[in-house]
Design an enzyme around this catalytic site. Sequence first.
Site, PDB file in Angstrom:
ATOM      1  N   TRP A 295      -5.042   1.443  10.594  1.00  0.00           N
ATOM      2  CA  TRP A 295      -5.288   1.470   9.155  1.00  0.00           C
ATOM      3  C   TRP A 295      -5.164   0.064   8.566  1.00  0.00           C
ATOM      4  O   TRP A 295      -5.851  -0.269   7.605  1.00  0.00           O
ATOM      5  CB  TRP A 295      -4.323   2.434   8.461  1.00  0.00           C
TER       6      TRP A 295
ATOM      7  N   GLU B 153     -11.482   6.510   5.741  1.00  0.00           N
ATOM      8  CA  GLU B 153     -10.806   7.253   6.804  1.00  0.00           C
ATOM      9  C   GLU B 153     -11.748   7.441   7.992  1.00  0.00           C
ATOM     10  O   GLU B 153     -11.320   7.396   9.151  1.00  0.00           O
ATOM     11  CB  GLU B 153     -10.322   8.612   6.296  1.00  0.00           C
TER      12      GLU B 153
ATOM     13  N   TYR C  79       0.837  -1.203   0.000  1.00  0.00           N
ATOM     14  CA  TYR C  79       0.000   0.000   0.000  1.00  0.00           C
ATOM     15  C   TYR C  79       0.874   1.255   0.000  1.00  0.00           C
ATOM     16  O   TYR C  79       0.641   2.200  -0.772  1.00  0.00           O
ATOM     17  CB  TYR C  79      -0.911  -0.014   1.230  1.00  0.00           C
TER      18      TYR C  79
END
Length: 204
Positions: free
Chosen positions: A64, A56, A34
């Site tokens: 995350w 988010e 990522y």
Amino acid sequence: MRTDLTTTPDGLVTGDDGLARPAWAASDAMLREYYDTEWGMPVHDERGVFERLSLEAFQSGLSWRTILAKRPAFRAAFADFDPDVVTTFGDDDVERLMADAGIVRNRAKIRATITNAAATIALRADGGLADLVWSFRPEETPAPRTIAEVPTTSDESVALSKTLRKRGFVFVGPTTMHALMEALGIVDTHLVGSHRRGSSGVWG
């Protein structure tokens, strides 16, 4: 334990490929992919910005990595984050999503995504979500040398948060909006010594 990682004085970790990354992106294969290919790269389409804004919001209070691992399930659950479809979700859809173990089952955040889909559609008359978010690009980007120097909010993220709230968005606090700006490449908070610094092409 990985033995092919070395940490530099500024906190970057050099991997077996000789490339320097922050610790959060160094040892986990999914986060590394990522970081190397997606995080901080420009996104200018409505659906892409809406997806990232939604994820988010779901990430708030969680790691995350948790969200990234669940992203395929999120995309399936929310019609690939098509605002025109998500805005039609009703109570039955909320209950369906609350029963979906593949996503984060938070009722407030699920309803926020539906609310934000409607707000996204309403913004089309004024240029759209992507243009609005990108209009808060600062004149300069941070240049952190260590993780401790990476900001979590900015004047621009505070202003973006206020503007989005006025336009009907929820779960768009200044910290969440700063994370969004980082993810979209609006600011470049790659550490100065990282191999990804400047990779977005947005900043010279």
